[in-house]
Design an enzyme around this catalytic site. Sequence first.
Site, PDB file in Angstrom:
ATOM      1  CB  SER A 221      -0.862  -0.159   1.276  1.00 14.00           C
ATOM      2  OG  SER A 221      -2.062   0.922   1.067  1.00 14.00           O
ATOM      3  CG  ASP A 313      -6.348  -2.346  -4.068  1.00 11.60           C
ATOM      4  OD1 ASP A 313      -7.043  -1.847  -3.195  1.00 11.60           O
ATOM      5  OD2 ASP A 313      -5.178  -1.929  -4.178  1.00 11.60           O
ATOM      6  CG  HIS A 347      -5.396  -2.179  -0.438  1.00 12.44           C
ATOM      7  ND1 HIS A 347      -4.637  -1.384  -1.461  1.00 12.44           N
ATOM      8  CD2 HIS A 347      -4.947  -1.414   0.699  1.00 12.44           C
ATOM      9  CE1 HIS A 347      -3.906  -0.621  -0.793  1.00 12.44           C
ATOM     10  NE2 HIS A 347      -3.801  -0.418   0.291  1.00 12.44           N
TER      11      HIS A 347
HETATM   12  C1  LIG Z   1     -10.999  13.133   2.584  1.00 18.78           C
HETATM   13  C2  LIG Z   1     -10.252  12.611   1.306  1.00 18.78           C
HETATM   14  C3  LIG Z   1     -10.953  11.987   0.247  1.00 18.78           C
HETATM   15  C4  LIG Z   1     -10.119  10.919  -0.358  1.00 18.78           C
HETATM   16  C5  LIG Z   1     -10.612  10.384  -1.628  1.00 18.78           C
HETATM   17  C6  LIG Z   1      -9.491   9.426  -1.998  1.00 18.78           C
HETATM   18  C7  LIG Z   1      -8.943   8.531  -1.241  1.00 18.78           C
HETATM   19  C8  LIG Z   1      -8.000   7.612  -1.706  1.00 18.78           C
HETATM   20  C9  LIG Z   1      -7.057   7.114  -0.696  1.00 18.78           C
HETATM   21  C10 LIG Z   1      -6.089   6.289  -1.203  1.00 18.78           C
HETATM   22  C11 LIG Z   1      -4.911   6.663  -0.625  1.00 18.78           C
HETATM   23  C12 LIG Z   1      -4.307   5.543   0.467  1.00 18.78           C
HETATM   24  C13 LIG Z   1      -3.372   4.862   0.457  1.00 18.78           C
HETATM   25  C14 LIG Z   1      -2.735   4.194   1.093  1.00 18.78           C
HETATM   26  C15 LIG Z   1      -3.619   3.161   1.675  1.00 18.78           C
HETATM   27  C16 LIG Z   1      -2.957   2.223   2.885  1.00 18.78           C
HETATM   28  O1  LIG Z   1      -1.778   2.614   3.189  1.00 18.78           O
HETATM   29  S1  LIG Z   1      -3.809   1.072   3.492  1.00 18.78           S
HETATM   30  C17 LIG Z   1      -3.156   0.865   5.046  1.00 18.78           C
HETATM   31  C18 LIG Z   1      -2.123  -0.200   5.075  1.00 18.78           C
HETATM   32  N1  LIG Z   1      -1.679   0.198   6.475  1.00 18.78           N
HETATM   33  C19 LIG Z   1      -1.073  -0.622   7.352  1.00 18.78           C
HETATM   34  O2  LIG Z   1      -1.296  -1.701   7.194  1.00 18.78           O
HETATM   35  C20 LIG Z   1      -0.644   0.028   8.595  1.00 18.78           C
HETATM   36  C21 LIG Z   1      -1.814  -0.288   9.554  1.00 18.78           C
HETATM   37  N2  LIG Z   1      -1.195   0.566  10.862  1.00 18.78           N
HETATM   38  C22 LIG Z   1      -2.161   0.816  11.718  1.00 18.78           C
HETATM   39  O3  LIG Z   1      -3.436   1.137  10.979  1.00 18.78           O
HETATM   40  C23 LIG Z   1      -1.750   1.325  13.026  1.00 18.78           C
HETATM   41  O4  LIG Z   1      -0.528   0.997  13.220  1.00 18.78           O
HETATM   42  C24 LIG Z   1      -2.222   0.254  13.971  1.00 18.78           C
HETATM   43  C25 LIG Z   1      -2.138  -1.133  13.656  1.00 18.78           C
HETATM   44  C26 LIG Z   1      -3.891   0.550  14.005  1.00 18.78           C
HETATM   45  C27 LIG Z   1      -1.850   1.010  15.424  1.00 18.78           C
HETATM   46  O5  LIG Z   1      -1.974   2.241  15.281  1.00 18.78           O
HETATM   47  P1  LIG Z   1      -2.030   2.888  16.916  1.00 18.78           P
HETATM   48  O6  LIG Z   1      -2.063   4.436  16.622  1.00 18.78           O
HETATM   49  O7  LIG Z   1      -0.876   2.583  17.772  1.00 18.78           O
HETATM   50  O8  LIG Z   1      -3.327   2.244  17.306  1.00 18.78           O
HETATM   51  P2  LIG Z   1      -4.439   2.580  18.249  1.00 18.78           P
HETATM   52  O9  LIG Z   1      -4.080   3.888  19.029  1.00 18.78           O
HETATM   53  O10 LIG Z   1      -4.552   1.282  19.049  1.00 18.78           O
HETATM   54  O11 LIG Z   1      -5.457   2.739  17.246  1.00 18.78           O
HETATM   55  C28 LIG Z   1      -5.837   3.850  16.301  1.00 18.78           C
HETATM   56  C29 LIG Z   1      -7.145   3.807  15.835  1.00 18.78           C
HETATM   57  O12 LIG Z   1      -7.004   2.469  14.999  1.00 18.78           O
HETATM   58  C30 LIG Z   1      -8.186   1.762  15.018  1.00 18.78           C
HETATM   59  N3  LIG Z   1      -7.740   0.279  15.300  1.00 18.78           N
HETATM   60  C31 LIG Z   1      -6.821  -0.324  15.970  1.00 18.78           C
HETATM   61  N4  LIG Z   1      -6.767  -1.616  15.912  1.00 18.78           N
HETATM   62  C32 LIG Z   1      -7.655  -1.923  14.879  1.00 18.78           C
HETATM   63  C33 LIG Z   1      -7.983  -2.930  14.175  1.00 18.78           C
HETATM   64  N5  LIG Z   1      -7.318  -4.171  14.500  1.00 18.78           N
HETATM   65  N6  LIG Z   1      -8.771  -2.922  13.430  1.00 18.78           N
HETATM   66  C34 LIG Z   1      -9.694  -1.817  13.000  1.00 18.78           C
HETATM   67  N7  LIG Z   1      -9.334  -0.883  13.659  1.00 18.78           N
HETATM   68  C35 LIG Z   1      -8.318  -0.688  14.423  1.00 18.78           C
HETATM   69  C36 LIG Z   1      -8.577   2.226  16.685  1.00 18.78           C
HETATM   70  O13 LIG Z   1     -10.029   1.850  16.953  1.00 18.78           O
HETATM   71  C37 LIG Z   1      -8.339   3.614  16.638  1.00 18.78           C
HETATM   72  O14 LIG Z   1      -9.252   4.354  15.993  1.00 18.78           O
HETATM   73  P3  LIG Z   1      -9.914   5.525  16.801  1.00 18.78           P
HETATM   74  O15 LIG Z   1     -10.114   5.152  18.124  1.00 18.78           O
HETATM   75  O16 LIG Z   1      -8.783   6.569  16.564  1.00 18.78           O
HETATM   76  O17 LIG Z   1     -10.994   5.954  15.654  1.00 18.78           O
END
Ligand SMILES: CCCCCCCCCCCCCCCC(=O)SCCNC(=O)CCNC(=O)[C@H](O)C(C)(C)COP(=O)(O)OP(=O)(O)OC[C@H]1O[C@@H](n2cnc3c(N)ncnc32)[C@H](O)[C@@H]1OP(=O)(O)O
Length: 401
Positions: A221, A313, A347
């Site tokens: 990603s 995706d 994705h």
């Molecule tokens: C306005 C614009 C229009 C745009 C129009 C076009 C848009 C078009 C865009 C395309 C552009 C993108 C392009 C890149 C798309 C990628 O990159 S996709 C993502 C791939 N990323 C990854 O695999 C990395 C994922 N890593 C993470 O998400 C974070 O490191 C982790 C794992 C959530 C940990 O982060 P952290 O801040 O230590 O986590 P934490 O404080 O526990 O939780 C943060 C939030 O995540 C949530 N969360 C934590 N664990 C989970 C879980 N297991 N499952 C679900 N949620 C979770 C929590 O509930 C919390 O949410 P909130 O309470 O803040 O609402």
Amino acid sequence: MSCWDEPLSISVRGMAPEQPVTLRTALRDETGKLFRAHARYRADPHGELDLARAPALGGSFAGLEPMGLLWAMEPDRPFWRLIKRDVQTPFVVELEVLDGHEPDDGRLLARAVHERHFMAPGVRRVPVREGRVRATLFLPPEPGPYPGIVDLFGVGGGLLEYRASLLAGKGFAVLALAYYNYDDLPKNMDAMRMEYFEEAVNYLLSHPEVKGPGIGLLGISKGGELGLAMASFLKGIKAAVFINGSVAAVGNTIYYKDETIPPVSFLRDRIKVTKDGLLDVVEGLQSPLVETKSVIPVERSDTIFLFLVGQDDHNWKSEFYANEISKRLQAHGKEKPQIICYPEAGHYIEPPYFPLYKAGMHVLVGTNIIFGGEPKPHAMAQVDAWQQLQTFFHKHLGSKN
Ligand SMILES: CCCCCCCCCCCCCCCC(=O)SCCNC(=O)CCNC(=O)[C@H](O)C(C)(C)COP(=O)(O)OP(=O)(O)OC[C@H]1O[C@@H](n2cnc3c(N)ncnc32)[C@H](O)[C@@H]1OP(=O)(O)O
């Protein structure tokens, strides 16, 4: 116990001939959320059941799926992704055999608990704080030096280690690299400076247990997009595998020395809402063919590439992006990269047996979006992609020793 990416052989003995049973699995993630799957089976004439030979008759999946009870797990809480945060502890999978074909009512016939580990025995985990670099290095058990790989995740940031720790079990020194939202790194990803990534590459290249010349890159990603920029601007990157990455900067500017690559525009009016009320953002980015200043100058790179693409995706147009990169490389006399496309894969192509994360929170968009994929083809894609990327890295970074 076993490693998370290994297939399991699941069998049951001591039932009545042709006895109908339901098998169900449950796993609790580190935040306490429950993931579950179940499937109906029938014992053979000897009262035995081997999931390598017996098709599931229905449930979370159907047909011959020896690992269906893992990859078909679904969270009780909608839009929750299965993430392993602490790779030093296993996920514990509970398996139950129930009489009859009702997943919740049958008498419990048998129960087993199995640990799925993220570090193979002997794999070493080394937290890294060197200069600005914040990362964790995973080293294989056997004596080095090993081929080195930098591993990058995407939007959301943090430091996810589970893919690097699993890959270290295959003979690679893998640096899981954080780049924002972790430790003292920036909280957001407004500016991505390649100098930071350069420091990480140099750290790995100069590590005594890493053999050069050149290292590998793995990114998914946003991590694929930044990896492509690394391969374009930086030296020392021999081979790269990108899973559903981009050809252009998205969401933030990429900087290296006096060069900048601005992000493509968001096209809010092209975002659709699905019948389930989720956003589909796949058309939401301006084409890099229109905003050419956002294109990452991949033609400068001498890296050998493998692109792994989920054809379903919905985050962005990964297949189009991979083909554009290929065209640009060839137009500049570079080698045609390998592209592997997976039909009906979404994705989040993860290591094997992670359940499909079809829809959920997108940190950039700020709401739930669809990421795409169908459970079975996506699960097959994950198994194949994992094998392909290892074969590729072994081939281009040298064999195990
Ligand atoms: C306005 C614009 C229009 C745009 C129009 C076009 C848009 C078009 C865009 C395309 C552009 C993108 C392009 C890149 C798309 C990628 O990159 S996709 C993502 C791939 N990323 C990854 O695999 C990395 C994922 N890593 C993470 O998400 C974070 O490191 C982790 C794992 C959530 C940990 O982060 P952290 O801040 O230590 O986590 P934490 O404080 O526990 O939780 C943060 C939030 O995540 C949530 N969360 C934590 N664990 C989970 C879980 N297991 N499952 C679900 N949620 C979770 C929590 O509930 C919390 O949410 P909130 O309470 O803040 O609402």
